[in-house]
Write an enzyme that holds these catalytic residues in place. Structure first.
Site, PDB file in Angstrom:
ATOM      1  N   HIS A 119      73.754   2.143  22.538  1.00 27.15           N
ATOM      2  CA  HIS A 119      75.034   1.434  22.643  1.00 27.15           C
ATOM      3  C   HIS A 119      75.944   2.271  23.532  1.00 27.15           C
ATOM      4  CE1 HIS A 119      78.289  -1.308  21.344  1.00 27.15           C
ATOM      5  NE2 HIS A 119      79.048  -0.232  21.558  1.00 27.15           N
ATOM      6  N   CYS A 120      76.407   1.686  24.630  1.00 22.71           N
ATOM      7  CA  CYS A 120      77.225   2.414  25.598  1.00 22.71           C
ATOM      8  C   CYS A 120      78.685   2.007  25.448  1.00 22.71           C
ATOM      9  CB  CYS A 120      76.738   2.117  27.019  1.00 22.71           C
ATOM     10  SG  CYS A 120      77.699   2.960  28.288  1.00 22.71           S
ATOM     11  N   PRO A 121      79.565   2.920  25.034  1.00 21.58           N
ATOM     12  CA  PRO A 121      80.984   2.558  24.890  1.00 21.58           C
ATOM     13  C   PRO A 121      81.663   2.293  26.233  1.00 21.58           C
ATOM     14  CG  PRO A 121      80.687   4.907  24.550  1.00 21.58           C
ATOM     15  CD  PRO A 121      79.311   4.325  24.651  1.00 21.58           C
ATOM     16  N   ASN A 124      81.103  -1.150  26.639  1.00 18.49           N
ATOM     17  CA  ASN A 124      81.399  -1.853  25.393  1.00 18.49           C
ATOM     18  C   ASN A 124      80.295  -2.845  25.051  1.00 18.49           C
ATOM     19  OD1 ASN A 124      82.977  -2.450  23.103  1.00 18.49           O
ATOM     20  ND2 ASN A 124      83.890  -4.218  24.110  1.00 18.49           N
ATOM     21  N   ASN A 125      79.053  -2.372  25.145  1.00 16.80           N
ATOM     22  CA  ASN A 125      77.916  -3.252  24.902  1.00 16.80           C
ATOM     23  C   ASN A 125      76.682  -2.407  24.658  1.00 16.80           C
ATOM     24  OD1 ASN A 125      76.431  -5.562  24.606  1.00 16.80           O
ATOM     25  ND2 ASN A 125      76.650  -6.261  26.721  1.00 16.80           N
TER      26      ASN A 125
END
Length: 226
Positions: A119-121, A124-125
């Site tokens: 999950h890559c902040p 945001n996905n």
């Protein structure tokens, strides 16, 4: 599969994306104003260099938005499992839903994602099966845009001739202090410029981080160029 819109409600992700967009806007507006347009007007760079910068910037922000809103491979609530593939499915112990093997549950998104990488902040996905290629595109164009910006900064300060027109919005400390004279100076060879920056004429040592930089003696006719 078609790209479905996927939106994650996460304030932390919104803050990270907002920071990325701010940096992108800063570079897209500030760099052309300070470097590209002034040097283009004075003939130091061509229109191709300006267009390439804007194309890189456009592809970078487009890949960011596409990676952030693309469905990473979210599993439906009641998936239809083919009989021949049931042995390749398993039960998620967090959401109690059947999922294909190599799928993972994202606690931040609250669902399972096929072939989830992480999950890559910053987008945001999640990065999963259906948007992994978009995430790689984002990394690629971000690297290209960052490298292009650093190259322009380097050329502006160490390679291009000083701008003839005064620009008091972006003048350097030396110009503001009237320390530099507005005279024509010979252009340095790029090897000389890099040698002064890295502190050695040995090019192989430019790539070695485990050493100390020693200032070079600058030839007299280049002494006031930097």
């Amino acid at each position: 599969m078609g790209q479905r819109i996927h939106f994650v409600v996460d304030p932390q992700g919104w803050c990270c994306m907002g920071l990325i967009i701010f940096v992108w806007l800063y570079n897209t507006i500030f760099i052309p104003k300070v470097i590209l347009f002034p040097h283009y007007e004075e003939g130091n760079i061509s229109v191709v260099a300006v267009l390439c910068y804007y194309f890189c910037s456009l592809f970078c922000i487009a890949s960011l938005f596409r990676a952030s809103v693309a469905d990473p491979g979210k599993l439906p609530e009641n998936p239809k499992i083919p009989i021949t593939e049931r042995e390749h499915w398993e039960l998620c112990n967090k959401c109690n839903m059947m999922r294909p093997k190599r799928s993972h549950h994202c606690s931040r998104c609250g669902h399972c994602v096929r072939r989830m990488d992480h999950h890559c902040p910053w987008i945001n996905n999640c990065v999963g099966e259906d948007n992994h290629w978009l995430f790689l595109q984002l990394c690629f164009y971000t690297q290209i845009l960052s490298s292009y910006t650093l190259l322009l900064d380097f050329c502006h300060y160490y390679y291009f001739l000083p701008l003839k027109k005064e620009n008091w919005d972006t003048t350097s400390i030396e110009k503001m202090s009237n320390c530099c004279e507005d005279i024509s100076r010979p252009r340095k060879p790029w090897q000389q410029t890099f040698s002064e920056v890295f502190g050695t004429h040995w090019k192989i040592l430019w790539f070695i981080p485990f050493r100390q930089r020693q200032p070079l003696r600058v030839p007299y006719h280049f002494a006031n160029h930097v």
